[in-house]
Scaffold this active site. Structure first.
Site, PDB file in Angstrom:
ATOM      1  N   LYS A 678       4.578 -10.310  -0.549  1.00 39.37           N
ATOM      2  CA  LYS A 678       4.580  -8.882  -0.220  1.00 39.37           C
ATOM      3  C   LYS A 678       4.060  -7.654   0.841  1.00 39.37           C
ATOM      4  CE  LYS A 678       2.605  -5.464  -2.243  1.00 39.37           C
ATOM      5  NZ  LYS A 678       2.626  -4.275  -1.268  1.00 39.37           N
ATOM      6  N   GLU A 759      -9.182 -10.652   5.030  1.00 35.78           N
ATOM      7  CA  GLU A 759      -9.400 -10.016   6.326  1.00 35.78           C
ATOM      8  C   GLU A 759      -9.518  -8.455   6.103  1.00 35.78           C
ATOM      9  OE1 GLU A 759      -6.874 -11.420   9.117  1.00 35.78           O
ATOM     10  OE2 GLU A 759      -7.602 -13.520   8.228  1.00 35.78           O
ATOM     11  N   CYS A 793      -7.717  -3.604  13.276  1.00 33.18           N
ATOM     12  CA  CYS A 793      -8.820  -3.279  11.971  1.00 33.18           C
ATOM     13  C   CYS A 793      -9.672  -4.435  13.607  1.00 33.18           C
ATOM     14  CB  CYS A 793      -8.166  -4.473  11.076  1.00 33.18           C
ATOM     15  SG  CYS A 793      -7.526  -6.142  11.824  1.00 33.18           S
TER      16      CYS A 793
END
Ligand code: FAD
Length: 1004
Positions: A678, A759, A793
């Site tokens: 997805k 994560e 990130c």
């Protein structure tokens, strides 16, 4: 071997004759050069050459010294560098070093004075008055001069303007001086009369902070703004302007700038011009030929300063790090031989070109003279050049034998000029350098005058002449994909072409793919370009909950056959996928630029990372597939084997639309699992391209099922599904923690405990120590925070600056921030692009408003006009100061081009602040204190610690990526052991003893 000049015995004999004469003149009049200098300096140089560890530490100390502002700091650094275990000090020095803490001033003052006097050997003076004095001395000695103003990379416009001003001032001062003393020196007169006496060498990196090699058009425009006044003034005062040549990445840009500015009507005839060309580059000959052809076409006389090149180690290391072809010759005689070949070419063009042979090597010089004599060229038609403070006896020997010599005089403050000093120290102590070999008696004169081409053919070339290749130093089967080198025009053209063709074909429909079947009859959602939301990049079929169930069923059904497919066959599919991505690199780049708004270099790095994940996990799986012996024991075979977990769900973010999705998908798949993939809603078109690639690579139906949909409905349903064995997720903390919780609930019908590979985000900190190299830290900070608009990130969001350096650093940083290009990612130089969508834009702008209430808005860009009016989701890059650790701006993840600056009293406090958030993803420090670096390595609480570099840009295998605390579950994508997350270990023990005998290999 490349075709260098063919051996010519008559020429060789003449070179020897000339060389021996030069040596004799040099021996007869030895000048007090650096090698013959008595005292501390000579001892230090000899010692450096004998002890490489001492040399490294000493040069590092010299490099940091200008940033140390107290005796205690000088002594501390001296102790840290020279107290290093690898450095062998004599007992007296050891004792002195140990005692220095008790009386720092007594030690620091002479140490500083010694380094300053070392610099003074290579820097001709600090002030215009010093320069004038030197010019007089040179004229009297028959030397001409070229002036170089110390000052390298500038980080903001104010610094570049100041440098421009210094150049203009020097042109004025020196022309006024020459007007008062009009008699030229010996070397200032050519065959047709006096030459421009005022000769100024300029480096482009000192004239603009906006050098983006991948965006030459804009860089050249910015550079021209500051070059025009210099050229104008030079034309007025009759000066010659020489463009120095710096690192390879700036080479094409420098050449393009040189040609394009001199084609402007104003500069077509004046001033006199010159350019340095580096013979250590493989491209040099072709560039010199092109340059001469250009000059011939325009009938423009020019000087070409032929050098070997000053950045050999840097170019070699950088190319190896990036897996790019090394641009410099790898054997010293190759550089020498190339120099000689180009020498001949320049002399053949003497009607147009004034060759400036810049070398301290007697063979190189003698060869040029012999070639000129053979052509009957007047010795005054060319010149030799040498650096101030080096090869003085060669300069006098050349003048004595009727040759013109120009001295390259660096002028400027001694302490800030340390980069120049370190380059000179390296040159003087370099293993294969002529100066070292001659002055340390490491080669005979006969050898020194030898033909480099013969050296290449004989075994006389030292084995270390060949630098290790990147593959050589990382010997096993995996090799990182190389990013595209956009400094090369041909590569830029390829991406431009891909952008045009992809733009022409966007807007297609992308169906679901379940069990290999395309399902198209669904509601469609448009995916838009964040830079121009009116532009639809594609439409994707929105999966329903029923589709999710069907996809899980398909994955389950495909599992047994895929599990039983040999691991080598599974790995081969990944490798084919990697090859397909490489073949379609620019098309994928273009898609990312359009759909995710990724700047060129970022998109390209994302493709490389996706390729790396495929190739790395393929190699890892082949290794894991071999049974590993747990303990070698006679009579029993004890091994560990791995088996896949089953069917899983992959939920990926949009910020690395290909790489993360690929990594999360192919890792479980190569391990024998099947998945429902997805992708993020914002980047489904890129994900669809991945699905196509995996299918084309030979993945059987049902192994990966493509299920674009919304996280809230389909995503949540998949995670909670009892027939799912694992979830591989990268995304926000809010979603990640929910997944962790949902996966922890065991439902009826569930066969295994779900594994979650998770994560999440970060609130990443970078510390700037008092002794940091600010020229390096500033660009690294800005790129780490603003690259791809901070939507990583790993991005920097808290900058922690130590008190002593705070004002100086922050002032330069804020001024430099304005030079980071904001705009449409279609432009190659863009760094700050729009954020992903309107929702993100609104959220970030809200956080900025909140920041304004609690801290000081120290800088915010106003958006440039095309971006501001484009309707794109831009957020102005923003920096806050006066931020306290407890402020929201210092605690909450932002995911945009915003960062907070915090002040820390000392390193203890800086580390405490860095570790004070709930996250532990990336972090780092800029420091030149070995102890501070050690502490950061030990104490920074983050999964990826970066020392003296930016904190983003992890590379597969080299920097296994992932954090802990609220940044993730401690897994390391692209690192050893990652595949084990998707496998169960099984221990096998077999009794192999039959009637008292056992096969020999059992248990080995
Ligand atoms: C006046 C002047 C101006 C200069 N301007 C520039 C400039 O603008 N840009 C610039 O880059 N350099 C410049 N240099 C050149 C540079 O700083 C060095 O001085 C020069 O390369 C030393 O060459 P050499 O012939 O004196 O010494 P040599 O000892 O004969 O040659 C040393 C050179 O060989 C090359 N080399 C060393 N090891 C290897 C190896 N293993 N394989 C291949 N090649 C190797 C390197 O280029 C090294 O510098 C300038 C030099 C002078 C004298």
């Amino acid at each position: 071997m490349a075709a260098f000049l063919a051996s010519d015995p008559a020429l060789e004999a003449r070179i020897r004759e000339i060389g021996e004469k030069l040596f004799a003149l040099m021996d007869a009049h030895p000048s007090p050069g650096i090698f013959s200098k008595k005292g501390a300096y000579a001892r230090v140089m000899v010692w450096s050459m004998k002890d490489p560890a001492f040399k490294t530490q000493l040069f590092r100390f010299v490099d940091v010294l200008p940033s140390l502002h107290s005796s205690a700091e000088i002594v501390r650094h001296l102790q840290e560098y020279l107290g290093d275990k690898a450095v062998e000090l004599n007992p007296a020095m050891k004792a002195g070093l140990a005692a220095s803490s008790f009386a720092p001033a007594l030690v620091a003052a002479p140490v500083k004075a010694n380094v300053v006097s070392m610099a003074a050997q290579f820097v001709a003076g600090e002030t215009p008055a010093d320069l004038v004095k030197r010019l007089k001395q040179n004229t009297a000695a028959g030397l001409a001069t070229t002036i170089d103003l110390l000052g390298e990379t500038v980080v903001n416009d104010a610094e570049a303007d100041a440098f421009l001003q210094r150049n203009l001032e020097v042109l004025d001062t020196v022309s006024a001086h020459f007007a008062k003393e009009p008699k030229p020196g010996f070397s200032d007169v050519g065959p047709n009369g006096p030459l421009p006496r005022l000769n100024l060498s300029v480096k482009i990196s000192a004239l603009t902070p906006d050098v983006h090699p991948a965006d030459p058009e804009n860089s050249i425009n910015a550079l021209k703004e500051r070059f025009r006044p210099i050229l104008r003034r030079a034309a007025e005062v009759g000066a010659l302007i020489n463009f120095d040549m710096e690192s390879y990445k700036l080479k094409d840009l420098t050449l393009a700038l040189f040609k394009s500015i001199l084609e402007e009507p104003e500069f077509q005839e004046k001033p006199a011009i010159g350019l340095a060309m580096q013979a250590y580059l493989r491209d040099c000959e072709q560039d010199v030929r092109a340059l001469v052809a250009w000059a011939r076409e325009r009938r423009r006389p020019l000087n070409i300063r032929l050098v070997k090149g000053a950045y050999w180690d840097y170019e070699t290391i950088l190319a190896q790090q990036r897996d790019w072809p090394v641009p410099v010759w790898q054997k010293k005689p190759e550089s020498d031989a190339n120099y000689e070949k180009i020498t001949a070419f320049l002399l053949d063009n003497i009607d147009l070109v004034t060759p400036n042979f810049a070398s301290h090597n007697v063979r190189t010089v003698a060869h040029a003279i012999a070639q000129a004599q053979r052509r009957g060229i007047d010795p005054r038609a060319y010149e030799f050049q040498a650096l101030y403070g080096m090869a003085d006896e060669l300069k006098s020997a050349l003048i004595a034998s009727g040759h013109r010599v120009r001295e390259y005089c660096a002028i400027g403050e001694l302490l800030p000029g340390m980069a120049y000093l370190v380059r000179r120290l390296l040159e003087n102590t370099s293993n294969e350098g002529f100066l070292r070999m001659k002055n340390m008696g490491e080669a005979t004169k006969e050898q020194l005058l030898g033909n480099p081409v013969d050296k290449l053919q004989s075994s006389a070339v030292p084995a270390n002449g060949a630098a290790p290749t990147a593959a050589g130093s990382r010997s096993h089967a995996f090799r990182n994909a190389a990013n595209t080198d956009f400094t090369q025009g041909a590569q830029r053209e390829k991406l431009r072409a891909a952008l045009a063709s992809v733009t022409a074909s966007i807007g297609k429909k992308h169906p679901l793919v379940i069990a290999g079947k395309k399902i198209a009859d669904r509601e469609y959602v448009a995916s838009v370009n964040p830079a121009r939301p009116g532009q639809i990049v594609g439409h994707w079929a929105r999966a329903t909950v029923a589709d999710a169930d069907a996809a899980v069923a398909a994955a389950r059904a495909a599992f047994p056959a895929w599990r039983d497919t040999p691991a080598t066959a599974r790995a081969a599919v990944l490798e084919r996928a990697a090859d397909l991505m490489e073949a379609r690199r620019h098309e994928l780049n273009a898609l990312e630029i359009l759909e995710a708004g990724k700047p060129w270099v970022e998109a390209d790095a994302d493709i490389s990372e996706a390729i790396d994940f495929c190739r790395y996990y393929a190699v890892e799986m082949r290794q894991l597939d071999r049974p590993a012996v747990t303990q070698a024991v006679p009579g029993e075979r004890c091994v560990l084997r791995w088996t896949p977990r089953g069917a899983g769900v992959v939920i990926a973010p949009w910020n690395f639309p290909l790489a993360i999705l690929t990594g999360l998908t192919v890792a479980p798949v190569v391990a024998g699992n099947t998945v429902v993939m997805k992708p993020a809603e914002q980047t489904v078109v890129v994900a669809a391209a991945l699905m196509d690639i995996l299918t084309e690579a030979g993945l059987p139906p049902g192994v990966v099922n493509f299920l674009p949909g919304f996280g809230e409905d389909v995503g949540a349903h998949l995670v909670a599904h009892p027939k799912i064995d694992f979830v591989a997720f990268t995304g926000s903390r809010a979603v990640g923690t929910k997944i962790w919780e949902a996966a922890g609930r065991t439902l009826p019908g569930q066969a295994t405990l779900k594994k979650v590979v998770c994560e999440m985000g970060g609130k990443n900190a970078l510390i700037i120590d008092n002794d940091a190299d600010l020229d390096e830290a500033i660009p690294a900070v800005l790129y780490s925070a603003f690259g791809f608009s901070g939507q990583k990130c790993s991005a920097l969001s808290r900058l922690i600056v130590l008190d002593e350096v705070y004002d100086r650093f922050v002032e330069r940083l804020l001024a430099a921030a304005a030079t980071v290009p904001v705009g449409d990612p279609m432009q190659p130089g863009t760094v700050i692009c729009p954020v992903i969508d309107a929702e993100a834009q609104k959220k970030i702008l809200g956080l900025i408003e909140q920041g304004k209430k609690e801290a000081k808005l120290a800088w915010q860009a106003s958006l440039p006009s095309p971006a501001a009016t484009s309707g794109g989701y831009y957020v102005p890059p923003t920096i806050f100061t006066n931020v306290k650790p407890e402020h929201a701006i210092a605690r909450e993840e932002i995911f945009g081009p915003v960062f907070a600056i915090l002040k820390a009293r000392d390193l203890d406090e800086a580390l405490a602040i860095a570790n004070s958030t709930e996250y532990a993803l990336t972090g780092g420090i800029f420091s030149r204190s070995p102890r501070a670096l050690e502490r950061a390595e030990r104490e920074l609480q983050c999964g990826n610690v970066y020392l003296n570099r930016g904190i983003t840009g992890a590379i597969v295998e080299r920097h296994p990526f992932g954090g802990y605390k609220m940044s993730g579950g401690g897994t390391k994508a692209g690192g050893k052991g990652y595949l084990e997350n998707f496998l169960f270990p099984r221990a096998i023990a077999e009794n192999v003893m039959r009637r008292g005998f056992t096969p020999q290999e059992a248990g080995e």
